[in-house]
Design a protein around this motif. Structure first.
Motif, PDB file in Angstrom:
ATOM      1  N   ARG A 177       6.021  -7.746  29.255  1.00  9.55           N
ATOM      2  CA  ARG A 177       6.434  -7.236  28.068  1.00  9.55           C
ATOM      3  C   ARG A 177       5.885  -5.803  27.739  1.00  9.55           C
ATOM      4  NH1 ARG A 177       6.236 -12.311  24.417  1.00  9.55           N
ATOM      5  NH2 ARG A 177       4.345 -12.829  25.786  1.00  9.55           N
ATOM      6  N   GLU A 226       9.589  -3.548  33.187  1.00  8.10           N
ATOM      7  CA  GLU A 226       9.181  -4.551  32.137  1.00  8.10           C
ATOM      8  C   GLU A 226       9.713  -6.044  32.737  1.00  8.10           C
ATOM      9  OE1 GLU A 226       9.990  -4.299  28.096  1.00  8.10           O
ATOM     10  OE2 GLU A 226      10.198  -2.185  28.329  1.00  8.10           O
ATOM     11  N   ASN A 227       8.539  -6.902  32.523  1.00  9.09           N
ATOM     12  CA  ASN A 227       9.016  -8.260  33.150  1.00  9.09           C
ATOM     13  C   ASN A 227       9.206  -8.464  34.516  1.00  9.09           C
ATOM     14  OD1 ASN A 227       8.232  -9.554  30.918  1.00  9.09           O
ATOM     15  ND2 ASN A 227      10.225  -9.506  29.930  1.00  9.09           N
ATOM     16  N   ASP A 267      10.916 -13.763  23.915  1.00  9.37           N
ATOM     17  CA  ASP A 267      11.957 -12.448  24.115  1.00  9.37           C
ATOM     18  C   ASP A 267      12.991 -12.859  25.043  1.00  9.37           C
ATOM     19  OD1 ASP A 267      10.437 -12.671  26.426  1.00  9.37           O
ATOM     20  OD2 ASP A 267      10.000 -10.374  26.683  1.00  9.37           O
TER      21      ASP A 267
END
Length: 294
Positions: free
Chosen positions: A53, A278-279, A244
């Protein structure tokens, strides 16, 4: 493994359908010919940079190398639907995948896993392909793709050629070439995934935009290509505990070239560097496509 999974979005951290397929000419579909069009795409993806994240580097060590070979058939017809030429097609892919994972905690490795698999991946069926050409220098395409869970899958394996779920993808492409030969191409795709019944995991809806900007020089097009990938809805699974939704995103860009001459096979080639991940992993994507209409 729970610690490692929090670094991934979508199940096992891979996009559901291939990225970096199109650059130039995404608004055009093959011509109408008696026997259709045969295509071959070979791509190589490599990454050893895992992002969490906010784009932070993961404490875990992960590497992935994927060599893919896909054989495609497209049959465009003279039939009209919504004012467009109608066609259909399909892709049969094969993956050679190598992956390794070291989960680190407290300054030491607490878990290790690696795998190497060579097998058929999930087949893609395209029952609807529509091609409009409002002007000689403009093309608009629309497709509906179904990815079926036909590839090899093992829920206990680190990575898999098959995903063990269905995916439904609406796709729209657009190409415009100026009088001076400057081309702008873009293609948008949504992937809507069903649940993996073996793991009770459903990956979120994925969006990607692939683009190309290049100058036509005789039979060549030279320029820049890339893609933007963004997961726009949460993953769903009893195993997820983060707040998230485990969503991923990444950009990629790099040099691209294509060759198109009447009577000869068409060729597209690009090399992309991913950034802003991201991720998911952040790596390199190289691909070559060849197509010939009979």
């Amino acid at each position: 493994m729970t610690c490692a999974a929090s670094s991934f979005a979508t199940e096992n951290g891979a996009p559901t359908t291939p990225m970096g397929v199109y650059e130039f000419g995404s608004g055009f579909l093959p011509p109408t010919t008696p026997n259709g069009t045969i295509g071959l795409r070979t791509a190589y993806y490599t990454a050893d940079d895992l992002r969490t994240r906010g784009g932070k580097r993961s404490p875990n060590d992960f590497s992935l190398d994927v060599l893919s070979v896909g054989v495609a058939y497209i049959r465009m017809t003279d039939k009209r639907l919504f004012g467009a030429r109608y066609g259909f097609g399909g892709v049969l892919p094969f993956f050679d995948m190598k992956a390794s994972l070291d989960v680190n905690a407290g300054g030491q490795t607490v878990f290790q896993d690696d795998t190497h698999v060579l097998a058929q991946a999930d087949v893609q069926i395209v029952p609807l392909m529509l091609a409009w050409q409002p002007a000689p220098n403009m093309g608009v395409s629309a497709q509906f793709q179904i990815q079926a869970p036909t590839g090899e899958y093992d829920k206990d394996r680190l990575v898999n050629p098959g995903l063990n779920h269905w995916t439904f993808s609406p796709i729209v492409g657009f190409t415009y070439v100026t009088q001076g030969g400057l081309e702008f191409s873009t293609l948008s795709q949504f992937d809507v995934n069903t649940r993996n019944t073996d793991t009770d995991y459903r990956s979120g809806v994925e969006y990607r935009n692939e683009f190309g900007i290049g100058q036509h020089v005789d039979v060549w097009t030279l320029g820049l290509g890339g893609y933007y990938y963004d997961q726009i809805s949460d993953d769903k699974s009893p195993s997820l505990t983060i707040d998230d939704g485990n969503r991923a995103r990444v950009w990629a860009a790099g040099p691209a070239v294509s060759f198109l001459s009447p009577g000869l096979p068409a060729v597209w080639f690009h090399v992309y560097k991913e950034f802003g991940a991201e991720n998911r992993t952040e790596g390199y994507n190289a691909a070559v496509r060849v197509a010939y209409s009979f």
